[in-house]
Design a protein around this motif. Sequence first.
Motif, mmCIF file in Angstrom:
data_model
loop_
_atom_site.group_PDB
_atom_site.id
_atom_site.type_symbol
_atom_site.label_atom_id
_atom_site.label_comp_id
_atom_site.label_asym_id
_atom_site.label_seq_id
_atom_site.Cartn_x
_atom_site.Cartn_y
_atom_site.Cartn_z
ATOM 1 N N GLY A 843 0.825 -1.215 0.000
ATOM 2 C CA GLY A 843 0.000 0.000 0.000
ATOM 3 C C GLY A 843 0.854 1.258 0.000
ATOM 4 N N ASP A 844 1.981 1.243 0.733
ATOM 5 C CA ASP A 844 2.871 2.406 0.762
ATOM 6 C C ASP A 844 3.509 2.635 -0.605
ATOM 7 O OD1 ASP A 844 2.229 2.738 3.402
ATOM 8 O OD2 ASP A 844 4.102 1.862 4.183
ATOM 9 N N LEU A 845 3.874 1.542 -1.272
ATOM 10 C CA LEU A 845 4.493 1.674 -2.597
ATOM 11 C C LEU A 845 3.483 2.181 -3.623
ATOM 12 C CD1 LEU A 845 6.731 -1.550 -2.677
ATOM 13 C CD2 LEU A 845 7.395 0.805 -2.135
ATOM 14 N N VAL A 846 2.224 1.785 -3.476
ATOM 15 C CA VAL A 846 1.173 2.303 -4.362
ATOM 16 C C VAL A 846 1.057 3.818 -4.196
ATOM 17 C CG1 VAL A 846 -1.348 2.409 -4.637
ATOM 18 C CG2 VAL A 846 -0.186 0.206 -4.637
ATOM 19 N N LYS A 847 1.071 4.278 -2.953
ATOM 20 C CA LYS A 847 0.997 5.730 -2.708
ATOM 21 C C LYS A 847 2.210 6.443 -3.288
ATOM 22 C CE LYS A 847 -1.746 5.183 1.503
ATOM 23 N NZ LYS A 847 -1.764 5.272 2.991
ATOM 24 N N LEU A 848 3.395 5.826 -3.164
ATOM 25 C CA LEU A 848 4.598 6.416 -3.723
ATOM 26 C C LEU A 848 4.478 6.564 -5.236
ATOM 27 C CD1 LEU A 848 7.584 7.323 -3.501
ATOM 28 C CD2 LEU A 848 8.229 4.895 -3.688
ATOM 29 N N MET A 849 4.011 5.521 -5.909
ATOM 30 C CA MET A 849 3.839 5.593 -7.361
ATOM 31 C C MET A 849 2.819 6.653 -7.753
ATOM 32 S SD MET A 849 3.931 1.637 -8.638
ATOM 33 C CE MET A 849 3.719 2.157 -10.336
ATOM 34 N N GLY A 850 1.786 6.779 -6.914
ATOM 35 C CA GLY A 850 0.724 7.745 -7.230
ATOM 36 C C GLY A 850 1.223 9.160 -7.354
ATOM 37 N N ILE A 853 2.361 9.507 -11.056
ATOM 38 C CA ILE A 853 1.420 9.292 -12.166
ATOM 39 C C ILE A 853 0.028 9.851 -11.850
ATOM 40 C CG2 ILE A 853 2.622 7.255 -13.051
ATOM 41 C CD1 ILE A 853 0.593 5.493 -11.609
ATOM 42 N N ASP A 854 -0.023 10.811 -10.895
ATOM 43 C CA ASP A 854 -1.303 11.448 -10.526
ATOM 44 C C ASP A 854 -2.349 10.397 -10.171
ATOM 45 O OD1 ASP A 854 -0.052 13.795 -11.173
ATOM 46 O OD2 ASP A 854 -0.932 13.929 -13.176
ATOM 47 N N GLY A 855 -1.974 9.508 -9.290
ATOM 48 C CA GLY A 855 -2.907 8.432 -8.949
ATOM 49 C C GLY A 855 -3.010 8.214 -7.454
ATOM 50 N N MET A 863 -0.494 -7.043 -1.152
ATOM 51 C CA MET A 863 -0.999 -6.670 -2.476
ATOM 52 C C MET A 863 -1.857 -5.427 -2.369
ATOM 53 S SD MET A 863 -2.936 -8.967 -5.395
ATOM 54 C CE MET A 863 -1.544 -10.096 -5.494
ATOM 55 N N ALA A 864 -1.621 -4.467 -3.269
ATOM 56 C CA ALA A 864 -2.392 -3.228 -3.281
ATOM 57 C C ALA A 864 -2.519 -2.749 -4.719
ATOM 58 C CB ALA A 864 -1.721 -2.154 -2.416
ATOM 59 N N GLN A 865 -3.653 -2.106 -5.007
ATOM 60 C CA GLN A 865 -3.905 -1.635 -6.354
ATOM 61 C C GLN A 865 -4.193 -0.141 -6.360
ATOM 62 O OE1 GLN A 865 -6.730 -5.131 -7.557
ATOM 63 N NE2 GLN A 865 -6.044 -4.182 -9.470
ATOM 64 N N GLY A 866 -4.007 0.458 -7.555
ATOM 65 C CA GLY A 866 -4.306 1.873 -7.702
ATOM 66 C C GLY A 866 -4.567 2.209 -9.149
ATOM 67 N N SER A 867 -4.818 3.491 -9.385
ATOM 68 C CA SER A 867 -5.065 3.958 -10.745
ATOM 69 C C SER A 867 -4.538 5.372 -10.868
ATOM 70 C CB SER A 867 -6.562 3.920 -11.073
ATOM 71 O OG SER A 867 -6.795 4.379 -12.396
ATOM 72 N N GLY A 868 -3.855 5.642 -11.972
ATOM 73 C CA GLY A 868 -3.303 6.965 -12.197
ATOM 74 C C GLY A 868 -3.834 7.589 -13.470
ATOM 75 N N ALA A 869 -3.459 8.869 -13.664
ATOM 76 C CA ALA A 869 -3.957 9.605 -14.839
ATOM 77 C C ALA A 869 -2.815 10.208 -15.648
ATOM 78 C CB ALA A 869 -4.918 10.706 -14.381
ATOM 79 N N ASN A 870 -1.565 9.762 -15.424
ATOM 80 C CA ASN A 870 -0.417 10.328 -16.142
ATOM 81 C C ASN A 870 0.559 9.213 -16.493
ATOM 82 O OD1 ASN A 870 1.643 11.912 -17.156
ATOM 83 N ND2 ASN A 870 2.401 12.500 -15.127
ATOM 84 N N ALA A 871 0.319 8.578 -17.641
ATOM 85 C CA ALA A 871 1.148 7.455 -18.052
ATOM 86 C C ALA A 871 2.599 7.864 -18.278
ATOM 87 C CB ALA A 871 0.578 6.822 -19.324
ATOM 88 N N ALA A 872 2.825 9.131 -18.584
ATOM 89 C CA ALA A 872 4.189 9.593 -18.857
ATOM 90 C C ALA A 872 5.082 9.478 -17.630
ATOM 91 C CB ALA A 872 4.157 11.048 -19.337
ATOM 92 N N GLY A 873 4.511 9.388 -16.461
ATOM 93 C CA GLY A 873 5.312 9.310 -15.246
ATOM 94 C C GLY A 873 5.641 7.903 -14.797
ATOM 95 N N LEU A 874 5.298 6.881 -15.615
ATOM 96 C CA LEU A 874 5.494 5.493 -15.176
ATOM 97 C C LEU A 874 6.966 5.145 -14.946
ATOM 98 C CD1 LEU A 874 2.998 3.114 -17.025
ATOM 99 C CD2 LEU A 874 3.439 3.303 -14.564
ATOM 100 N N ASP A 875 7.839 5.555 -15.871
ATOM 101 C CA ASP A 875 9.257 5.202 -15.706
ATOM 102 C C ASP A 875 9.797 5.781 -14.406
ATOM 103 O OD1 ASP A 875 9.257 3.810 -18.061
ATOM 104 O OD2 ASP A 875 10.054 5.467 -19.276
ATOM 105 N N ALA A 876 9.417 7.028 -14.117
ATOM 106 C CA ALA A 876 9.871 7.655 -12.870
ATOM 107 C C ALA A 876 9.288 6.932 -11.663
ATOM 108 C CB ALA A 876 9.470 9.129 -12.852
ATOM 109 N N ALA A 877 8.050 6.455 -11.787
ATOM 110 C CA ALA A 877 7.413 5.734 -10.685
ATOM 111 C C ALA A 877 8.129 4.416 -10.413
ATOM 112 C CB ALA A 877 5.939 5.488 -10.997
ATOM 113 N N PHE A 878 8.471 3.683 -11.503
ATOM 114 C CA PHE A 878 9.208 2.431 -11.334
ATOM 115 C C PHE A 878 10.566 2.696 -10.671
ATOM 116 C CE2 PHE A 878 6.996 0.370 -15.244
ATOM 117 C CZ PHE A 878 5.886 0.083 -14.456
ATOM 118 N N ALA A 879 11.231 3.757 -11.111
ATOM 119 C CA ALA A 879 12.546 4.085 -10.553
ATOM 120 C C ALA A 879 12.447 4.443 -9.077
ATOM 121 C CB ALA A 879 13.167 5.248 -11.339
ATOM 122 N N ALA A 880 11.365 5.151 -8.712
ATOM 123 C CA ALA A 880 11.189 5.531 -7.314
ATOM 124 C C ALA A 880 10.990 4.309 -6.434
ATOM 125 C CB ALA A 880 9.993 6.475 -7.188
#
Length: 888
Positions: A843-850, A853-855, A863-880
């Motif tokens: 859940g903490d990692l989901v918040k970090l990714m959000g 990617i504005d999610g 296991m935790a799920q989420g949804s974002g609105a900025n696909a362009a930020g995915l690489d940065a989210a994975f790196a974080a």
Amino acid sequence: MQTHEIRERFIAHFVNAGHQEVPSASLILDDPNLLFVNAGMVPFKPYFLGQQTPPFPNGTATSIQKCVRTLDIEEVGITTRHNTFFQMAGNFSFGQYFKEGAITHAWGLLTGSLEEGGFGLDPDRLWVTVYLDDDEAAEIWEKKIGLPADRIQRLGMADNYWSMGIPGPCGPCSEIYYDRGPEYGKEGGPIADDNRYMEIWNLVFMQNERGAGIGKDNFEILGPLPKKNIDTGLGVERVACILQNVDNVYETDLLRPVIDEAEKLTGSTYGAKHEDDIRFRVIADHSRTAMMLILDGVVPGNEGRGYILRRLLRRIIRSARLLGATGATMEQFITTIMDTMTPSYPEIAGSRERILQVAVNEEKAFLRTLESGTKLFEQVAAEAKNEGKGVVGGDKAFTLHDTYGFPIDLTLEMAAEAGLNVDREGFESLMAEQVARAKADSRAKKHGHTDLSLYREWVDNNPTRFVGFDTLSNEAKVLGLVSNGTKLNEATEGTPVEVILDETALYAEAGGQLGDRGVIRTGDGLIRINDVQKIGKKLWIHKGVVENGHIEIGNAVTAEVDPAWRHAARQAHSGTHLIHAALREVLGPTAVQAGSMNKPGYLRFDFNYAEALTPEQMEQIQAITNQAVDADYQVNTIETSLEEAKAMGAMALFGENYGDIVRVVEIGGPFSMELCGGSHVAHSSQIGPVAVLGESSVASGVRRIEAFSGLDSFNYLAKERALAAGLASSLKTPTEELPDRIAQLTEKLKAAEKEIANLNRQQLAAKTGQLVEQARDAGKFSLLATTLPEGTQAGDLRTVATDLKNRMADKAAVIVLAAPAGNKVPFIVAATASAVDAGVKSGDLVKLMGTYIDGRGGGKPDMAQGSGANAAGLDAAFAAVAEELAQR
């Protein structure tokens, strides 16, 4: 002495003294400052504020106003004098008698003998308070009434100075108290003990004007009012408590029967335990308040008045449960309170079925809420135990209470059973924040009161004469012009203006019908009127713009209604009455109006009903409505007294306040008969076809039907027919077979989509083994972060993540998957058992990714799920995520 007799004696006392009796207003008034009428003077506010001149021949009035106050709802039952619903008996003087008159009237009724119509109270047990420097009132009490000086006490502004809480009239007051005896507290008068000395009557000497400020004593006195007024309020329930010789207001003839019923249903005994006594009182008090609110048209909802009603009903259910009730109780409580209140409010008899349905449906819904809340609590409790805290967090308790409607009492009870504590301090802190927000909002609303004193001259001296039922144009004289809050002598081309005429054919918005459109013509000018509104129910304000020439005070003008607008407006308004009648025929008498709006060619009708209507019911309603159109019923209007109209069976709207003379609109004799001041067709056939568009929910327990009427209905149906014909041609299917053909195609489409989804899942499953090979080290963890093909569903993400987690179960692995589709980015984070043991929380990692990617999202540590609105930020989210894991 029964409560209804107390009411009768009060009214008779003041009517015999020359006051005009005024019936209680509805608990719901059109006032931006108030959810409910909360004081006896509220219906008289326009007279005290100087917006209107009192219409009472002797300048005096008396009433018993039903009131509701819910600011301190949590205190109900804890104190034994507080009710959320109460009856305020009052006498009012508008520039007639003042302090001596108010005091002598009150003393005469309280101490007068029972044989002479008084209450027969012992004068030696009465005490009074006056404002600190009000020597005049103190002298009247001592010299005129003969009250000993030591039973006259002086208090400050917070206690003995009254105002509405906003700028306006105010003044010192004198409160009358009854000494209930030493068994209720210590001696020394109201200053020493306001439990022993019960306040029963407040006499307000309205003589000054106050300025802005907040609180009971934080404002400036601006100066004296032009006239000195009297506003008094006697608490009917408190007098009943004294005259019936009972311990508190909950044990009077109106509320004690509900407590008796609660004893039967719960098995608990009133008077045995303090905590249980509070719950009994809550049930009694809230049952009455809820019943009276429903009577006046309130239905349970999630905001405003509906939220208050819902909260009251849920507190009843909660209290009954805590007392031992295991099943439904609402029907018995509401039936009992209707029985006790009907002698004072006969209108309850005609609404019993509707009131019961609203209350019982809410109980059924809340019992389901309790069931779901219990499941949620079990999850919260399990998490608290797993984390070894032994405490349910205040935020969790608040969420259960505020979001899911789960009472804190039940949370505390169930936590104790589970061996857990509750962070009550954290819960109370969040509750306090919520209350502070509500009070701040309430204060802000109070300052939003509209000042209508600008129009008082015309309201008092030149009320508009409406002639538009018989004509669409009339000759008139211009009495006033207003533009942007300023009075004008004339208005020239281009000026937005409000025109006040001595008489008009243009209808002012009321009863759901929009105001007329039209023009006002002068010798050389034309004013285009785009709205007509009422002020004080007496003055018509024609709002428009000067298109040509000019207009000035004293002009002789012609007011003309746009005939096409009025014709179509009549069709829609009469169609609304037919829809209402059809609804009641199909759904029964509990489907009553909760609001309406009609304009040329269109109508919407809100009604109280707990369930969505079926297609068959909708077809019936439309058919019955159009059968009434085809029947060519004559439309009759009758002006008569309110009592006679009710005797005829005419329906009145809840929350409306009617005058002595009302207008009844009858369509087809018994088919439709309602109180209505709107414009209507002469025969039902003139409405034209009515096309029902559909129905929807607008609030809990409130549904809405929308429809077209007249030519708009014809045009709508013509478009629908053309659309059906086009579909029939495209599908090469007869029109009457379209539903079956479309159903077949829909099933084929669903089957194809399902097959495609299965193929996608098979392809994903086949690639799962390859995905494992993409895992890379991130510190002491193995991280797999990748995107899946576009079109992968959220459910598929969970399936793949679960499969990967199982394949990598022997490692401290974290799986991050995303499936971007345009800008939308559903994603999931999963962690193996070893990773969770090492401190990873998905859940903490989901918040970090959000944050990249504005999610947002959440879930459990594994296991935790989420949804974002900025696909362009995915690489940065994975790196974080990789950096976060590497630092552990």
